[in-house]
Design an enzyme around this catalytic site. Structure first.
Site, mmCIF file in Angstrom:
data_model
loop_
_atom_site.group_PDB
_atom_site.id
_atom_site.type_symbol
_atom_site.label_atom_id
_atom_site.label_comp_id
_atom_site.label_asym_id
_atom_site.label_seq_id
_atom_site.Cartn_x
_atom_site.Cartn_y
_atom_site.Cartn_z
ATOM 1 C CG HIS A 528 -25.946 108.703 42.530
ATOM 2 N ND1 HIS A 528 -26.249 110.034 42.320
ATOM 3 C CD2 HIS A 528 -25.832 108.152 41.296
ATOM 4 C CE1 HIS A 528 -26.334 110.254 41.018
ATOM 5 N NE2 HIS A 528 -26.065 109.129 40.374
ATOM 6 C CD GLU A 529 -24.395 104.994 40.077
ATOM 7 O OE1 GLU A 529 -25.345 104.664 39.343
ATOM 8 O OE2 GLU A 529 -23.676 105.975 39.827
ATOM 9 C CG HIS A 532 -29.398 106.275 39.052
ATOM 10 N ND1 HIS A 532 -30.123 107.317 38.512
ATOM 11 C CD2 HIS A 532 -28.108 106.702 39.100
ATOM 12 C CE1 HIS A 532 -29.310 108.328 38.251
ATOM 13 N NE2 HIS A 532 -28.089 107.984 38.601
ATOM 14 C CD GLU A 589 -27.288 110.955 36.868
ATOM 15 O OE1 GLU A 589 -26.648 110.738 37.923
ATOM 16 O OE2 GLU A 589 -27.555 110.067 36.049
ATOM 17 C CG ASP A 593 -26.593 113.778 43.170
ATOM 18 O OD1 ASP A 593 -25.975 112.707 42.996
ATOM 19 O OD2 ASP A 593 -26.307 114.831 42.571
#
Length: 690
Positions: A528-529, A532, A589, A593
């Protein structure tokens, strides 16, 4: 900074700390989570509800048992995995703090003395009650003596340094167009309600909240000594000023565009922007470093309108507004009358929380918030062993390798964009567990005097530490979260992914269980990070953290079409009847995900190369356990008031939709649970980016 927590917005490190307080109400007893140092199973079958069908209602199937076991405790607006783990960490931190507070022989000026004294001053209810408003008397006197616009500006600066949300926000940031430099930044602020839309929406619910806010502000002025009529008039003054600020503020969706909030201005431009507000005088008042002259004005429209308000709003009304902002900021650290009234509105009205947290919980949270790197150093020594860090490091390397493979083969990305994307990935800087260089608190004075004074000292210390960065080379060792934090983030300016020790605990990361569970939990968090860096915001920054477009027109068009699919998916989710999520607000977000879970699955499959297929556990295949632990990360119960607050203000979707959003786009999920086209967990329009 992009954070992973469901309760943290995608934005720069907050310039102001949020403090929450309390109330009394009905008892709803939740089961107690096991201690942090007690081994827990990877996937606990009792957390599931196997009477539900995975392909129909995956959230209920995967965590229906958990949501039944853990109703929302009365002192929380929601209860989920993040709160569950935070509670375990809080218990661990309490042991450290009580031990430190009891150690009267701790060396003066040592970190142990400071965290012990800060916690002790917060826990000293007798002293706090007897002091009342006395610790704020000098500041209230300064506000009362404001005689002209120059005095007003000086007092605004003084209050901001102490953490008061007066008029606007100020701090440091990396220059988005020259990421090796640190400049100052000014942003809209000054509101008492959670978001500008609370002042501008005309629906009945918004009108009711504004009425309740007026009553709350009135009560706070009464507690500060005003008569009923004067307090009511003062509250109306506050509402008028804050509404004026809200009307010229950017929406939370507009603020997601980093190009729109980058407006570097030199002294001449600043003077033209705000002729009634002297930035030179302001820099002097906040004791800014000599290098501070230019700054990024994130919302010029806001500051242009604020400048006009400075002369059109009568001075007595500004004094009333500053009084309110000081009271509102300090309330959680004052006597019980202020604490309870602060709770009544900010927790019970806005979030539905029924009961005040015990003082020790509030004091642990406050200590972590103010001197958390001193506290975190001990936490890491006691609760984050080297083998946990080593395993997390290895998982990060595997996830980066999986994303590299994906970027190298994406069918919709051309060679020029692919080359830049791979260069950005190769430049990623992972930070695991705790900083290599610990924060130096030697200049911070903490004693066992008034708690509110300690809190303001700590805020001033952090203000000075932050401002001292301006004009210096970027410190790439700095962290934006304390080690015990149950959170993670990606910072596009530093091109770094950060995972504190606090989140590297079950169910996110379990050193005692198998890889399927860990990749479905912490692996997806890491993914996820990482993704980003390529979401609707992160894609605008290059490998060095500069705000620039490195996409070809065709690739950007392909990307935006795919991201629109994600936006539409989440816009279609409804809660509390017919209310929809804001697809544009939660886009970043939701993209992360989807990318994170997809990459984590591929990394897990890659980890199995050369190994035999794991045998089922509790009747569940390893693929099933991978996806079940993803849902377990998002196990949660929310109060309706809190759900509305999150949907209105937070770029993270509600947990129940995060649990199902990404898996419903993945054929691997459908295969794992034998789902068929037409099932709710098999989207007819599949969204795929990575």
């Amino acid at each position: 900074m992009t954070t992973f927590s469901p309760r943290r917005a995608l934005r720069a490190v907050p310039l102001l700390a949020f403090a929450a307080a309390t109330y009394l109400g009905a008892q709803t007893q939740a089961a107690a989570p096991p201690p942090l140092d007690k081994p827990v199973p990877g996937v606990d079958p009792s957390d599931m509800d196997k009477s539900a069908a995975a392909c129909q209602n995956f959230f209920q199937y995967a965590v229906g048992g958990w949501t039944k076991k853990y109703p929302i405790p009365p002192e929380y607006p929601a209860w989920g995995t993040f709160q569950e783990l935070a509670e375990k960490n809080r218990d661990a931190l309490r042991k450290i703090l009580e031990r430190s507070a009891a150690n009267k022989s701790a060396k003066g000026g040592s970190e142990e003395q400071k965290i012990g004294d800060f916690y002790a001053s917060c826990m000293d209810e007798t002293a706090i009650e007897s002091q009342g408003l006395k610790p704020l008397a000098p500041e209230l006197d300064r506000i009362a003596k404001i005689a002209n616009l120059k005095d007003l500006q000086t007092e605004v600066a003084r209050l901001q340094v102490s953490g008061v949300n007066a008029l606007f926000q100020f701090g440091s940031e990396q220059d988005r167009k020259k990421s090796t430099d640190v400049i100052a930044t000014a942003a809209q602020g000054g509101l008492g309600l959670p978001d500008r839309d609370y002042y501008t929406k005309t629906d009945d619910a918004s009108k009711k909240i504004r009425e309740q806010y007026l009553a709350h502000v009135t009560k706070m002025f009464q507690l500060a000594g005003d008569g009923a009529a004067k307090a009511a008039a003062n509250a109306r003054t506050v509402m008028t000023i804050e509404t004026g600020l809200a009307e010229v503020s950017m929406t939370n969706v507009e603020q997601r565009d980093p190009d729109a909030t980058y407006n570097r201005m030199e002294p001449a431009a600043l003077k033209s922007l705000t002729p009634n507000f002297s930035w030179a005088a302001y820099f002097h008042d906040i004791e800014a470093p000599p290098a501070l002259s230019a700054l990024n004005v994130q919302q010029p429209k806001f500051f242009r309108a604020l400048d006009k308000q400075l002369t059109t709003v009568p001075l007595p009304q500004w004094k009333t507004y500053l009084r309110w902002q000081l009271l509102a900021t300090a309330a959680p650290a004052l006597s019980s009358a202020f604490v309870n009234e602060d709770f009544e509105f900010n927790q019970r009205t806005l979030q539905g929380t029924e009961k005040i947290q015990p003082r020790w919980k509030r004091c642990v949270r406050a200590t972590d918030g103010q001197v958390g790197f001193a506290l975190g150093k001990i936490y890491v020594q006691e609760y984050f062993p080297p083998e946990a860090k080593e395993r997390a490091d290895r998982m990060v390397r595997n996830l980066i390798a999986a994303l590299r493979d994906d970027l190298a083969t994406l069918s919709w990305m051309g060679p020029d964009t692919r080359k830049a994307a791979l260069a950005k990935l190769d430049a990623f800087n992972p930070k695991i567990g705790y900083p290599d260089k610990w924060r130096d608190y030697s200049a911070l004075q903490i004693d066992r005097g008034p708690y509110v004074v300690n809190a303001m000292r700590a805020t001033r210390f952090e203000w000075a530490r932050d401002l001292a960065k301006v004009g210096k080379p970027v410190d790439r060792t700095d962290w934006g979260l304390t080690p015990p934090s149950v959170n993670a983030y990606y910072n596009p300016l530093l091109n770094e992914i950060v995972f504190p020790a606090g989140i590297l605990q079950p169910p996110f990361f379990n050193k005692n269980t198998d890889d399927a569970v860990n990749y479905g939990g912490m692996g997806a968090v890491i993914g996820h990070e990482m993704t980003h860096g390529f979401d609707d915001q992160g894609r605008k920054f290059d490998a060095q953290g500069n705000l620039t477009n490195w996409w070809t027109d065709e690739d950007l068009k392909n990307y935006q079409a795919r991201s629109t699919c994600v936006e539409n998916q989440f816009e279609g989710y409804k809660f509390e009847g017919e209310q929809h999520l804001n697809g544009k607000l939660v886009l970043g977000e939701s993209i992360a995900d989807l990318g994170g879970l997809s990459i984590a699955y591929r990394a897990y499959q890659k980890s199995l190369e050369g190994k035999s297929k794991p045998a089922p556990t509790d009747g569940l295949s390893d693929d099933q356990r991978f996806f079940i632990n993803w849902a377990r990360v998002w196990a949660a119960n929310d109060r309706p008031e809190f759900a509305r607050l999150i949907v209105n203000t937070d770029p993270h979707p509600l947990d129940r939709f995060r649990a199902i959003g990404a898996p419903s786009n993945m054929p691997e999920f459908a295969r794992a649970f034998s789902c068929k086209p037409g099932d709710p967990m098999v989207r007819a329009q599949r969204c795929q980016i990575w």
